[in-house]
Motif scaffolding. Structure first.
Motif, short mmCIF file in Angstrom:
data_model
loop_
_atom_site.label_atom_id
_atom_site.label_comp_id
_atom_site.label_asym_id
_atom_site.label_seq_id
_atom_site.Cartn_x
_atom_site.Cartn_y
_atom_site.Cartn_z
N CYS A 243 -7.66 -1.88 -3.03
CA CYS A 243 -7.28 -3.26 -2.72
C CYS A 243 -7.94 -3.74 -1.43
N CYS A 263 -5.27 -8.58 4.08
CA CYS A 263 -5.32 -8.97 2.66
C CYS A 263 -4.45 -10.21 2.52
N CYS A 318 -2.93 -0.37 -3.30
CA CYS A 318 -2.49 -1.61 -2.65
C CYS A 318 -1.19 -1.38 -1.88
N ARG A 319 -1.22 -1.68 -0.57
CA ARG A 319 -0.02 -1.52 0.28
C ARG A 319 1.07 -2.52 -0.12
N CYS A 320 0.65 -3.72 -0.45
CA CYS A 320 1.65 -4.75 -0.74
C CYS A 320 2.35 -4.46 -2.07
FE1 FES Z 1 -3.23 -5.18 -1.78
FE2 FES Z 1 -2.14 -6.40 0.34
S1 FES Z 1 -2.56 -7.27 -1.61
S2 FES Z 1 -3.04 -4.42 0.25
#
Ligand code: FES
Ligand code: SF4
Length: 371
Positions: A243, A263, A318-320
């Motif tokens: 990501c 991001c 992806c962290r989110c």
């Molecule tokens: Fe993937 Fe934030 S949208 S790291």
């Protein structure tokens, strides 16, 4: 190999600037935050121009001019000029519904290099329904002609969900007909509005696999004529996507009010303080902001990422998404089959793909602006 976070990060390749959160469309998969920033908080032309100069000095090569709808800014031509004069390759990411010939000519004259035009459907009814905007179809087609008539390269961006997955072949035909050089068949990524609408948007796995095969065939057939990129739905993948190219590694996003983000969804992660380009230079933010360092490199990783051979390929995903689905931003992205949560989210996707698709929550600018 020893896990490490680089002490002095390599420069970002690109900067994505969200010039405004205003947008005439109401796409139910919108990736902007559910709380949008107000027009009064938006950065002015001169500040954007300074940011472009700083980005080029930092080593960035290109800028993506995005939103919301970037052409909702009356000064869009001046903003393009500032980016072009800074020496950046300029890409306008637009819905294509709001530009007159005169304004478009001013943007081209200002030095735009490339346009990326979204379509929500491959026919009028589907497009205008998913865009939540009557006459979007005709306006988009007219804008595509303006781009190719100006001799600029055109990319068509087709965001795919259950409501238009059956049109992947028609999107390919549309891109050829409009003279695009590139088509992005981008399955919806589930953040922001898309996460809220996931049950209505999630496509069945079998149809996703059929669309992948269809794209593979078209790539061969159209080689040398049309490049087709494809982003498959995370929930059906074996490995996650890297990501943003890895957190704090390839790109900087700047929000309409000047918050620098690793991001577009980074603000969903609590406990991170995002510095503002009004107060700090882009170079200082990139190097020193603890929020950019939080998940940079591999030191922050937990198992199974920490000892995985792909940790410097997908950077743990992806962290989110890890936060949204597992409740921990440092967890392995559950899109990865090695995540202990992967089976659960795959089962959720399968169940939601059978859910009622009529209950869509359209993105609304008016209702969701931050107080
Ligand atoms: Fe993937 Fe934030 S949208 S790291
Ligand atoms: Fe990527 Fe982590 Fe999965 Fe390995 S365990 S493939 S690094 S997300």
């Amino acid at each position: 190999m020893t896990a490490h976070a680089p002490p002095s990060p390599a420069p970002p390749i690109g900067v994505l600037v969200e010039l405004t959160h205003r947008c005439p469309l109401g796409c139910p998969y919108c990736s902007n935050p559910v709380s949008l920033e107000r027009p009064a908080a938006e950065l002015g032309t001169q500040t954007w121009t300074r940011i472009f100069t700083e980005a080029a000095a930092l080593g960035a090569l290109h800028v993506h001019l995005s939103g919301g709808e970037p052409t909702a800014r009356r000064d869009i031509a001046e903003i393009v000029r500032g980016a072009a004069q800074a020496g950046l390759y300029t890409n306008l990411i637009t819905s294509g519904v709001g530009l007159s010939e005169k304004r478009w000519s001013a943007i081209v004259e200002a030095g735009l290099d490339h346009a990326q035009l979204s379509f929500q459907g491959a026919d009028q009814a589907t497009n205008d329904r998913l865009a939540h905007y009557d006459s979007a179809w005709e306006r988009k087609r007219a804008f595509a002609a303006m781009v190719t008539n100006a001799g600029l390269p055109l990319t068509i961006n087709a965001v795919i969900s259950r409501g238009n997955l059956h049109q992947v072949g028609a999107f390919i035909d549309l891109a050829v007909e409009l003279g695009a050089r590139r088509l992005e068949v981008a399955h919806t990524q589930y953040y922001g509005w898309a996460l809220a609408n996931r049950a209505a948007l999630m496509p069945p796995r079998k149809e996703v696999e059929e669309s992948i095969a269809l794209v593979e065939g078209a790539r061969t057939r159209l080689k040398g004529r049309l490049v087709i990129d494809m982003v498959i739905p995370d929930y059906y993948a074996r490995y996650p996507k890297p990501c943003a190219g890895g957190w704090g590694r390839m790109a900087i996003n700047v929000s309409p009010s000047g918050k620098a983000l690793p991001c577009h969804a980074a603000e969903s992660i609590p406990g991170l303080e995002f510095w503002n380009v009004r107060e700090r230079s882009l170079a200082e933010i990139w190097r020193d902001n603890p929020a950019f360092q939080a998940f940079r490199g591999t030191d922050w990783m937990q198992e199974p990422c920490r000892s995985c051979e792909r940790r410097e390929i997908d950077w743990g995903g992806c962290r989110c998404q890890a936060l949204a689905l597992v409740g921990a931003a440092a967890a392995t992205d559950p899109a990865c089959h090695k995540s202990p949560h992967h089976a659960r989210i795959a089962a959720t996707a399968a169940a939601e793909a059978e859910a009622d698709a009529s209950a869509i929550r359209w993105r609304s600018y008016k209702d969701k602006v931050e107080a």
